[in-house]
Motif scaffolding. Structure first.
Motif, PDB file in Angstrom:
ATOM      1  N   ALA A   1       4.050 -46.419  -9.641  1.00 31.87           N
ATOM      2  CA  ALA A   1       3.780 -46.197  -8.561  1.00 31.87           C
ATOM      3  C   ALA A   1       3.262 -44.801  -9.259  1.00 31.87           C
ATOM      4  CB  ALA A   1       4.144 -46.525  -7.317  1.00 31.87           C
ATOM      5  N   SER A   2       1.834 -43.687  -8.938  1.00 34.09           N
ATOM      6  CA  SER A   2       2.083 -42.279  -8.949  1.00 34.09           C
ATOM      7  C   SER A   2       3.006 -41.006  -8.681  1.00 34.09           C
ATOM      8  CB  SER A   2       0.034 -42.582  -8.892  1.00 34.09           C
ATOM      9  OG  SER A   2       0.004 -42.831  -7.783  1.00 34.09           O
ATOM     10  N   VAL A   3       3.413 -41.465  -7.318  1.00 31.92           N
ATOM     11  CA  VAL A   3       3.966 -40.204  -6.565  1.00 31.92           C
ATOM     12  C   VAL A   3       5.501 -40.315  -7.021  1.00 31.92           C
ATOM     13  CG1 VAL A   3       4.807 -40.263  -4.215  1.00 31.92           C
ATOM     14  CG2 VAL A   3       2.728 -41.256  -4.627  1.00 31.92           C
ATOM     15  N   ILE A   4       5.867 -40.911  -7.751  1.00 33.31           N
ATOM     16  CA  ILE A   4       7.110 -40.939  -8.304  1.00 33.31           C
ATOM     17  C   ILE A   4       7.072 -41.272  -9.753  1.00 33.31           C
ATOM     18  CG2 ILE A   4       9.730 -41.293  -8.030  1.00 33.31           C
ATOM     19  CD1 ILE A   4       9.603 -42.332  -5.749  1.00 33.31           C
ATOM     20  N   HIS A   5       8.158 -40.162 -10.922  1.00 37.06           N
ATOM     21  CA  HIS A   5       8.219 -40.618 -11.657  1.00 37.06           C
ATOM     22  C   HIS A   5       8.438 -41.078 -12.292  1.00 37.06           C
ATOM     23  CE1 HIS A   5       8.615 -39.484 -16.538  1.00 37.06           C
ATOM     24  NE2 HIS A   5       7.414 -39.689 -16.943  1.00 37.06           N
ATOM     25  N   PRO A   6       8.380 -42.393 -13.610  1.00 38.11           N
ATOM     26  CA  PRO A   6       9.498 -43.509 -13.957  1.00 38.11           C
ATOM     27  C   PRO A   6      10.855 -42.917 -14.636  1.00 38.11           C
ATOM     28  CG  PRO A   6       7.620 -43.527 -14.525  1.00 38.11           C
ATOM     29  CD  PRO A   6       7.490 -42.841 -13.754  1.00 38.11           C
TER      30      PRO A   6
END
Length: 416
Positions: free
Chosen positions: A254-259
């Motif tokens: 999910a690109s909104v939150i960095h892992p």
């Protein structure tokens, strides 16, 4: 104290920089640390300079000019002629040009980090100066002086003890500080980076070390949606997300939150907000120690431009632990990030991200022991909390190369 992070889209032009002032005026201009990414597509522009440095040095002046002009135009829209910001911008580009001239290291990852950092240094210098121009007192901080890492260039690991000590010694929690995302430094003070899109992680590092009240990531979307609206139709806003679910979504891409962002936050139960910088009063999404996803709907994630590697033994013997261990050792050696694994008695498949360009070397090594099939440019889709109706509709128009179903997650590798 609060930590804010503004991404490249939020500072892509002069209007975006002005909007940061609006957000701070509405939320308060003290007790904050603001982390800022490179402006717009500057990181891509810096990567073009790096490519020119290694492959065609004659094109470096043209690549540099585009980046100089882009930042100068933004500054001209924000400041009057003769403002000290123009000298500051020139000084940073002179430093960059100097590195390109004197560097002797042939190591791509090292050179990458020493060059790409100038995107963040430029953006924060411009934003800090503009805030001062608008009467908002702030302190510009060089993140490289306070976030310390090992020397794993392009994907550095944080030295938490040294970093926490430096942050507490350098930052006044009652004031407003401006610093860079993504960048840090090693024990020799060479620049390191925390991985692409690592500015969110920077926000998490500062929030953890400062015991912040919360971290807010300001985006050009209303919050975390159940799918990227540029890829999926009829997306919905997720109002609340448990830490564990957010980490799962981030892990799957999910690109909104960095892992890496959520791990330090969860340790101290620091809430993460994802909000729209265009509508700062809207509630956005809150990630915290809640029990369940609200609303509980299927969540769709896609990773583009992946590589599906399928292996089988040359003599049709079983793919046992020794074989698989050897494969993973090679994947680690050539820096291919594994996003999906599937194996049977005589075959083993992995979907990987080839961002470090180690695929060709890996395949050459594997061919000595395995039959190797490579499918480049595939897409990896993940659906969390799927139902059969949603899955059936999703699969209608796709050529599926591999499918894997778990209790509440399905992953599909599709051919473009």
């Amino acid at each position: 104290m609060q930590v804010f992070k503004f991404g490249g889209a939020s500072v892509k032009d002069a209007a975006g920089v002005r909007n940061i002032v609006t957000v701070l005026q509405e939320t308060g201009t003290t007790h904050k640390l603001v982390v800022i990414s490179a402006m717009g597509k500057t990181t891509n522009a810096m990567e073009a300079i790096i490519d020119a440095y290694f492959n065609d040095k004659s094109t470096i002046p043209d690549q540099l000019k585009k980046t100089v002009d882009y930042h100068t135009e933004i500054a001209q829209d924000l400041f009057t002629t003769g403002h000290p910001i123009f000298k500051a911008i020139k000084t940073l580009f002179d430093e960059l040009k100097g590195f390109l001239e004197w560097n002797k290291s042939p190591k791509y990852d090292f050179v990458y980090d020493q060059i790409v950092c100038y995107g963040e240094l430029l953006s924060t210098t411009i934003v800090s100066a503009y805030l001062s121009e608008q009467g908002i007192t702030n302190t510009w901080l060089d993140a490289r002086a306070i976030i310390k890492t090992d020397d794993s260039y392009r994907d550095a690991r944080v030295d938490w003890d040294t970093t926490q000590t430096a942050i507490k010694a350098s930052i006044d929690p009652k004031a407003l500080s401006i610093t860079q995302g993504f960048i840090a430094s090693d024990s020799n003070n060479f620049t390191t980076t925390l991985g692409r899109e690592g500015s969110d992680y920077t926000g998490g590092i500062f929030a953890y070390c400062l015991n912040a009240q919360n971290l807010t990531i300001w985006k050009d979307v209303p919050g975390v949606l159940n799918g990227d609206p540029r890829v999926f139709n009829n997306t919905e806003l997720l109002h609340q997300i448990p830490y564990e679910e957010a980490i799962e979504l981030a892990f799957y891409g999910a690109s909104v939150i960095h892992p890496k962002t959520l791990q330090p936050l969860q340790r101290k139960e620091i809430p993460l907000y994802v909000k729209s910088f265009l509508n700062p009063k809207d509630s956005g999404t809150k990630v915290s120690a809640v029990a369940s996803l609200v609303p509980e709907v299927p969540c769709y994630i896609v990773k583009k431009n992946q590589v599906l590697i399928s292996l089988s033994s040359l003599d049709f013997s079983f793919m046992v632990e020794d074989n698989i261990a050897e494969v993973f050792q090679l994947l680690s050696q050539f820096k291919l990030k594994v996003d999906l694994i599937q194996n049977s008695a005589i075959s083993f498949s992995v979907c990987v991200d080839n961002k470090f360009n180690g695929l060709e070397k890996l395949v050459n090594q594997l061919k000595g022991k395995f039959k190797v099939q490579v499918n480049p440019d595939v897409d990896l889709y993940t659906i969390r909390h799927f139902n059969q109706k949603a899955l059936d509709k999703f699969q209608e128009d796709k050529k599926i190369l591999l499918k894997q179903v778990a209790q509440n997650t399905v992953q599909l590798v599709t051919q473009n």
